[in-house]
Scaffold this active site. Structure first.
Site, mmCIF file in Angstrom:
data_model
loop_
_atom_site.group_PDB
_atom_site.id
_atom_site.type_symbol
_atom_site.label_atom_id
_atom_site.label_comp_id
_atom_site.label_asym_id
_atom_site.label_seq_id
_atom_site.Cartn_x
_atom_site.Cartn_y
_atom_site.Cartn_z
ATOM 1 N N GLY A 1 3.337 3.988 -0.360
ATOM 2 C CA GLY A 1 1.949 3.539 -0.393
ATOM 3 C C GLY A 1 1.741 2.320 -1.256
ATOM 4 O O GLY A 1 0.613 1.947 -1.563
ATOM 5 N N HIS B 1 0.335 -3.635 9.179
ATOM 6 C CA HIS B 1 -0.154 -4.338 7.991
ATOM 7 C C HIS B 1 -1.315 -5.269 8.355
ATOM 8 O O HIS B 1 -2.294 -5.359 7.612
ATOM 9 C CB HIS B 1 0.982 -5.152 7.368
ATOM 10 C CG HIS B 1 1.907 -4.326 6.527
ATOM 11 N ND1 HIS B 1 2.126 -4.564 5.192
ATOM 12 C CD2 HIS B 1 2.662 -3.247 6.831
ATOM 13 C CE1 HIS B 1 2.972 -3.674 4.709
ATOM 14 N NE2 HIS B 1 3.322 -2.863 5.697
#
Length: 400
Positions: A234, A271
């Site tokens: 993360g 992303h």
């Protein structure tokens, strides 16, 4: 102008009724929050919530002098009983301006979601902006004449609202930002404080009274941050969170493109979907040039891919080339990067991989990469005001 926050939680409060989640489980006592409601100079109430009279009494205030009650968003659930003596509650059409008997000027601000924001100007000229849950101001394009003294809004749910206000100058260096409408999707305790501080904001307990326009040292926002962690920990999400309230960010992708690699393309696409549309992407490993130039904040993802490219350029994977000048050449490249970080004037958040805690690589080249990344991480971290280690999605502060 005095502002008392009778509540700072989401419309359902915190903890939510009957919710079994971990955040609601620990939201007890001082960590519990009633639905957000603002009492301004004991004369104006923004949002009427259950138990408002008792909340005011606990804060040492009274609603007896309230002459206007305005709502910011549709209130679901059971009807809220209007306390005796209060005027009827209502919402104001967008753009309409009210002038209260006490001299406060209230303007309804249009939102990009159901609800109405309110700009309140006190007789002495101080100004605050209050935003409803899950909403950001709509139609912001032109720079404003001067920033607000205080902005109260859904910082955790709509960080882009802060970015939009910063982009037009409505939030300036001296603007105080207070997060409200806090729900169980926001982390509890110190983690909430750390995340809000990265946005230049803070949370306060229910019942807090603020003097609008009064000088108060704001949260210290680290200018250089290194986020490290293992695979799928993360760390990239954490790095993105740290810049999501900035109006303009350059996302530096050091991995570039890989023709024919479907898995890599999927990672890149994931992303991109997470990043705000206003962010600009540069696919490059020329980090020194970016760090030495002026411009908006940089998010570098990631240093391990930068090191892979640097080792490619000096032939560091080959034992003979490594001994015959490759090691010295790599040291010069990493030293130049560290020097650039030390001297940069930009806000920087960099992501890297934490290696060396698992299986020892089977090849000399693999061990060399592990060792060089460890050295690079340590040198880069030395130049950062804050260093975070992300484990299982949880950010641990190592420095700052």
């Amino acid at each position: 102008m005095e502002l008392t926050l009778l509540g700072t939680g989401a419309p359902d409060g915190l903890p939510r009724p009957e919710c079994p989640c971990a955040v609601c489980a620990v939201a007890r006592g001082a960590r519990s929050r009633a639905a957000t409601a603002l009492l301004i100079d004991d004369a104006l109430l923004l949002d009427l919530t259950p138990g408002a009279v008792f909340a005011a009494a606990r804060a040492g205030r009274s609603l007896s002098g309230v002459r206007q009650v305005l709502l910011t968003h549709p209130h679901d659930g059971p009807a809220v009983e209007l306390p005796p003596g209060l005027p009827p509650a209502g919402r104001v059409p967008d753009g309409r301006v009210l002038t209260l008997i006490r001299g406060h000027r209230v303007r309804a601000v249009p939102m990009d979601a159901p609800g109405t924001g309110y700009e309140v100007t006190a007789p002495e000229g101080t100004r605050l902006l209050y935003l409803p849950p899950g909403a950001a101001p709509a139609g912001l394009a032109d720079p404003v004449a001067e920033p607000y003294d205080l902005v109260v809004g859904d910082v955790t749910g709509r960080p882009d609202a802060v970015a939009r206000l910063r982009a037009v100058g409505a939030i300036g260096p001296a603007t105080e930002i207070v997060a409200v409408h806090l729900d169980h999707d926001a982390p509890p305790g110190a983690e909430l404080d750390r995340r809000l501080a990265a946005a230049g904001a803070r949370a306060v307990p229910d019942g807090t009274t603020l003097r609008v326009g009064e000088y108060r040292a704001g949260p210290v926002v680290p200018r250089r941050t290194l986020v490290t962690g293992g695979a799928r920990s993360g760390k990239s999400v954490e790095a993105e969170r740290r810049l999501e309230t900035f109006p303009e960010v350059v996302y530096v992708a050091t991995g570039g493109g890989r023709e024919g690699d479907a898995e890599w393309a999927a990672r890149v696409g994931l992303h991109r979907e997470r990043r705000p549309a206003a962010w600009r992407t540069e696919e490059t490993c020329e980090l020194v040039e970016l760090l030495e130039s002026d411009g908006p904040p940089l998010l570098i993802d990631c240093l391990s891919l930068w090191l892979t490219d640097a080792m490619d350029r000096v032939g560091a994977w080959d034992d003979a080339a490594w001994r015959d000048g490759g090691e010295d050449a790599l040291r010069k490249r990493t030293a130049a990067l560290v020097d650039a970080v030390r001297g940069t004037r930009r806000t920087v958040v960099a992501v890297t991989n934490e290696t060396g805690s698992g299986v020892v690589p089977a090849t000399a080249a693999g061990r060399r990469f592990r060792d060089e990344l460890g050295r690079l991480n340590a040198a880069f971290a030395d130049e950062c005001e804050q260093v975070l280690l992300v484990v299982a999605g949880q950010a641990l502060t190592l420095r700052g």
